[in-house]
Design a protein around this motif. Structure first.
Motif, PDB file in Angstrom:
ATOM      1  N   VAL A 118       6.425  -5.924  28.341  1.00 37.98           N
ATOM      2  CA  VAL A 118       5.916  -4.822  29.158  1.00 37.98           C
ATOM      3  C   VAL A 118       5.453  -5.410  30.492  1.00 37.98           C
ATOM      4  CG1 VAL A 118       4.234  -2.942  29.335  1.00 37.98           C
ATOM      5  CG2 VAL A 118       5.154  -3.586  27.089  1.00 37.98           C
ATOM      6  N   THR A 119       6.009  -4.886  31.582  1.00 39.79           N
ATOM      7  CA  THR A 119       5.654  -5.352  32.920  1.00 39.79           C
ATOM      8  C   THR A 119       5.127  -4.188  33.749  1.00 39.79           C
ATOM      9  OG1 THR A 119       7.928  -4.997  33.683  1.00 39.79           O
ATOM     10  CG2 THR A 119       7.368  -7.222  32.932  1.00 39.79           C
ATOM     11  N   ASN A 120       4.394  -4.545  34.828  1.00 35.92           N
ATOM     12  CA  ASN A 120       3.941  -3.513  35.758  1.00 35.92           C
ATOM     13  C   ASN A 120       4.856  -3.489  36.982  1.00 35.92           C
ATOM     14  OD1 ASN A 120       3.104  -5.648  37.402  1.00 35.92           O
ATOM     15  ND2 ASN A 120       0.939  -5.408  36.916  1.00 35.92           N
ATOM     16  N   GLN A 121       4.499  -2.677  37.959  1.00 32.65           N
ATOM     17  CA  GLN A 121       5.339  -2.503  39.139  1.00 32.65           C
ATOM     18  C   GLN A 121       5.464  -3.764  39.985  1.00 32.65           C
ATOM     19  OE1 GLN A 121       2.485  -0.955  38.514  1.00 32.65           O
ATOM     20  NE2 GLN A 121       1.114  -1.251  40.248  1.00 32.65           N
ATOM     21  N   GLN A 122       4.596  -4.743  39.793  1.00 33.76           N
ATOM     22  CA  GLN A 122       4.714  -6.022  40.505  1.00 33.76           C
ATOM     23  C   GLN A 122       5.482  -7.060  39.687  1.00 33.76           C
ATOM     24  OE1 GLN A 122       0.896  -5.340  40.512  1.00 33.76           O
ATOM     25  NE2 GLN A 122       0.905  -4.332  42.491  1.00 33.76           N
ATOM     26  N   GLN A 123       6.089  -6.601  38.597  1.00 30.88           N
ATOM     27  CA  GLN A 123       6.841  -7.466  37.686  1.00 30.88           C
ATOM     28  C   GLN A 123       5.956  -8.468  36.948  1.00 30.88           C
ATOM     29  OE1 GLN A 123       9.975  -6.409  37.245  1.00 30.88           O
ATOM     30  NE2 GLN A 123       9.441  -4.951  38.831  1.00 30.88           N
ATOM     31  N   HIS A 124       4.649  -8.196  36.879  1.00 29.63           N
ATOM     32  CA  HIS A 124       3.736  -9.025  36.099  1.00 29.63           C
ATOM     33  C   HIS A 124       3.810  -8.594  34.638  1.00 29.63           C
ATOM     34  CE1 HIS A 124       1.161  -9.482  39.969  1.00 29.63           C
ATOM     35  NE2 HIS A 124       2.107 -10.413  39.906  1.00 29.63           N
ATOM     36  N   VAL A 125       3.921  -9.564  33.754  1.00 32.12           N
ATOM     37  CA  VAL A 125       3.914  -9.247  32.332  1.00 32.12           C
ATOM     38  C   VAL A 125       2.491  -8.857  31.945  1.00 32.12           C
ATOM     39  CG1 VAL A 125       4.283 -10.138  29.995  1.00 32.12           C
ATOM     40  CG2 VAL A 125       5.841 -10.811  31.849  1.00 32.12           C
ATOM     41  N   VAL A 126       2.337  -7.649  31.392  1.00 29.73           N
ATOM     42  CA  VAL A 126       1.016  -7.179  30.978  1.00 29.73           C
ATOM     43  C   VAL A 126       0.843  -7.228  29.469  1.00 29.73           C
ATOM     44  CG1 VAL A 126       0.691  -5.776  33.053  1.00 29.73           C
ATOM     45  CG2 VAL A 126       1.657  -4.725  30.986  1.00 29.73           C
ATOM     46  N   ALA A 127       1.975  -7.262  28.728  1.00 27.25           N
ATOM     47  CA  ALA A 127       1.892  -7.336  27.263  1.00 27.25           C
ATOM     48  C   ALA A 127       3.214  -7.848  26.686  1.00 27.25           C
ATOM     49  CB  ALA A 127       1.575  -5.956  26.679  1.00 27.25           C
ATOM     50  N   LEU A 128       3.083  -8.539  25.561  1.00 31.50           N
ATOM     51  CA  LEU A 128       4.233  -8.976  24.777  1.00 31.50           C
ATOM     52  C   LEU A 128       4.077  -8.422  23.362  1.00 31.50           C
ATOM     53  CD1 LEU A 128       4.574 -12.710  25.850  1.00 31.50           C
ATOM     54  CD2 LEU A 128       6.110 -10.822  26.445  1.00 31.50           C
ATOM     55  N   PHE A 129       5.116  -7.801  22.873  1.00 31.14           N
ATOM     56  CA  PHE A 129       5.115  -7.107  21.581  1.00 31.14           C
ATOM     57  C   PHE A 129       6.257  -7.667  20.743  1.00 31.14           C
ATOM     58  CE2 PHE A 129       6.891  -3.732  18.945  1.00 31.14           C
ATOM     59  CZ  PHE A 129       5.851  -2.896  18.565  1.00 31.14           C
ATOM     60  N   LYS A 130       5.987  -7.870  19.479  1.00 30.72           N
ATOM     61  CA  LYS A 130       7.037  -8.286  18.554  1.00 30.72           C
ATOM     62  C   LYS A 130       7.004  -7.327  17.377  1.00 30.72           C
ATOM     63  CE  LYS A 130       6.832 -11.817  15.682  1.00 30.72           C
ATOM     64  NZ  LYS A 130       6.750 -13.147  15.103  1.00 30.72           N
ATOM     65  N   GLY A 131       8.174  -6.871  16.963  1.00 30.30           N
ATOM     66  CA  GLY A 131       8.221  -5.931  15.858  1.00 30.30           C
ATOM     67  C   GLY A 131       9.371  -6.202  14.909  1.00 30.30           C
ATOM     68  N   THR A 132       9.094  -5.988  13.633  1.00 32.31           N
ATOM     69  CA  THR A 132      10.111  -6.059  12.593  1.00 32.31           C
ATOM     70  C   THR A 132      10.302  -4.645  12.056  1.00 32.31           C
ATOM     71  OG1 THR A 132       9.394  -8.278  11.971  1.00 32.31           O
ATOM     72  CG2 THR A 132      10.736  -7.083  10.367  1.00 32.31           C
ATOM     73  N   CYS A 133      11.553  -4.237  11.943  1.00 34.54           N
ATOM     74  CA  CYS A 133      11.832  -2.913  11.394  1.00 34.54           C
ATOM     75  C   CYS A 133      12.522  -3.039  10.047  1.00 34.54           C
ATOM     76  CB  CYS A 133      12.688  -2.084  12.351  1.00 34.54           C
ATOM     77  SG  CYS A 133      14.387  -2.646  12.522  1.00 34.54           S
ATOM     78  N   PHE A 134      12.368  -1.984   9.266  1.00 32.64           N
ATOM     79  CA  PHE A 134      13.079  -1.857   7.998  1.00 32.64           C
ATOM     80  C   PHE A 134      14.175  -0.829   8.210  1.00 32.64           C
ATOM     81  CE2 PHE A 134      13.778   0.511   4.039  1.00 32.64           C
ATOM     82  CZ  PHE A 134      14.234  -0.541   3.241  1.00 32.64           C
ATOM     83  N   ARG A 135      15.386  -1.181   7.830  1.00 32.22           N
ATOM     84  CA  ARG A 135      16.521  -0.291   7.984  1.00 32.22           C
ATOM     85  C   ARG A 135      16.791   0.444   6.670  1.00 32.22           C
ATOM     86  NH1 ARG A 135      17.934  -1.741  12.891  1.00 32.22           N
ATOM     87  NH2 ARG A 135      18.211  -3.901  13.487  1.00 32.22           N
ATOM     88  N   THR A 136      16.831   1.752   6.738  1.00 33.78           N
ATOM     89  CA  THR A 136      17.158   2.552   5.563  1.00 33.78           C
ATOM     90  C   THR A 136      18.674   2.649   5.448  1.00 33.78           C
ATOM     91  OG1 THR A 136      17.263   4.681   6.673  1.00 33.78           O
ATOM     92  CG2 THR A 136      15.058   3.908   5.975  1.00 33.78           C
ATOM     93  N   ASN A 137      19.135   3.316   4.436  1.00 29.06           N
ATOM     94  CA  ASN A 137      20.578   3.549   4.317  1.00 29.06           C
ATOM     95  C   ASN A 137      20.959   4.943   4.787  1.00 29.06           C
ATOM     96  OD1 ASN A 137      19.507   5.051   2.279  1.00 29.06           O
ATOM     97  ND2 ASN A 137      20.639   4.075   0.613  1.00 29.06           N
ATOM     98  N   LYS A 138      20.109   5.523   5.633  1.00 36.65           N
ATOM     99  CA  LYS A 138      20.338   6.878   6.132  1.00 36.65           C
ATOM    100  C   LYS A 138      20.676   6.853   7.621  1.00 36.65           C
ATOM    101  CE  LYS A 138      16.905   8.706   2.963  1.00 36.65           C
ATOM    102  NZ  LYS A 138      15.592   9.345   2.877  1.00 36.65           N
ATOM    103  N   GLN A 139      21.413   7.864   8.047  1.00 37.30           N
ATOM    104  CA  GLN A 139      21.642   8.037   9.467  1.00 37.30           C
ATOM    105  C   GLN A 139      20.438   8.735  10.085  1.00 37.30           C
ATOM    106  OE1 GLN A 139      25.337  10.272   9.875  1.00 37.30           O
ATOM    107  NE2 GLN A 139      26.346   8.396  10.545  1.00 37.30           N
ATOM    108  N   LEU A 140      20.156   8.402  11.321  1.00 40.37           N
ATOM    109  CA  LEU A 140      19.069   9.051  12.035  1.00 40.37           C
ATOM    110  C   LEU A 140      19.406  10.524  12.273  1.00 40.37           C
ATOM    111  CD1 LEU A 140      16.434   8.828  13.702  1.00 40.37           C
ATOM    112  CD2 LEU A 140      17.858   8.159  15.633  1.00 40.37           C
ATOM    113  N   THR A 141      20.615  10.769  12.740  1.00 39.14           N
ATOM    114  CA  THR A 141      21.067  12.133  13.033  1.00 39.14           C
ATOM    115  C   THR A 141      22.571  12.206  12.858  1.00 39.14           C
ATOM    116  OG1 THR A 141      21.027  13.915  14.663  1.00 39.14           O
ATOM    117  CG2 THR A 141      21.323  11.677  15.512  1.00 39.14           C
ATOM    118  N   GLN A 142      23.085  13.399  12.690  1.00 38.26           N
ATOM    119  CA  GLN A 142      24.536  13.593  12.627  1.00 38.26           C
ATOM    120  C   GLN A 142      25.080  13.584  14.051  1.00 38.26           C
ATOM    121  OE1 GLN A 142      26.281  13.749   9.749  1.00 38.26           O
ATOM    122  NE2 GLN A 142      24.329  13.352   8.736  1.00 38.26           N
ATOM    123  N   LEU A 143      25.956  12.657  14.330  1.00 39.85           N
ATOM    124  CA  LEU A 143      26.526  12.559  15.692  1.00 39.85           C
ATOM    125  C   LEU A 143      27.927  13.115  15.736  1.00 39.85           C
ATOM    126  CD1 LEU A 143      25.283   9.003  16.675  1.00 39.85           C
ATOM    127  CD2 LEU A 143      24.270  11.194  17.225  1.00 39.85           C
TER     128      LEU A 143
END
Length: 143
Positions: A118-143
């Motif tokens: 996450v950066t601000n308008q001066q390109q300064h990093v204001v936050a770093l986030f790390k995330g792990t997701c769990f994947r289901t066997n379902k579709q999010l939506t019908q495309l």
């Protein structure tokens, strides 16, 4: 990361944001999306400050979390957060323009690992986030 040849990522992201009232309240705008990647931005408003006169940490977290969710679900496989962490680097102020960029580190069958900067308008990093997701066997939506 592969290009979004069939528009799957764009359609999945549009579906999420259409139903995500909190992200709408944040004023999130999608800048770019493709498989395993998302880049979004928002403008910080005065109702987002905390009692210390700086923006509540939950705002930067929520922006990063939304970016993470969009990248995780970009293949139209319903994915949810399993674990997240954030480091706040610099304070965020009213009228700052924050940009979050999620990059896929690992795309597994059942899990995915992402880093969001996450950066601000001066390109300064204001936050770093790390995330792990769990994947289901379902579709999010019908495309």
């Amino acid at each position: 990361m592969n290009p979004d040849k069939n528009g799957i990522a764009e359609k999945a992201v549009a579906h999420i944001l259409q139903h995500d009232l909190f992200s709408q309240w944040l004023g999130i705008e999608v800048l770019q999306t493709k498989e395993g990647f998302s880049k979004i931005k928002m403008v910080v408003r005065k109702e987002m400050i905390n009692g210390l006169g700086i923006v509540h940490g939950g705002i930067a977290f929520s922006l990063a979390d939304t970016c993470f969710a969009l990248a995780c679900n970009s293949r139209n496989t319903l994915s949810v957060a399993l674990d997240t962490a954030i480091n706040f680097i610099k304070p965020v102020h009213v009228a700052d323009v924050l940009t979050a960029e999620a990059t896929e580190i690992h795309n597994g069958k059942n899990t995915g690992l992402y880093q969001v900067t996450v950066t601000n308008q001066q390109q300064h990093v204001v936050a770093l986030f790390k995330g792990t997701c769990f994947r289901t066997n379902k579709q999010l939506t019908q495309l």
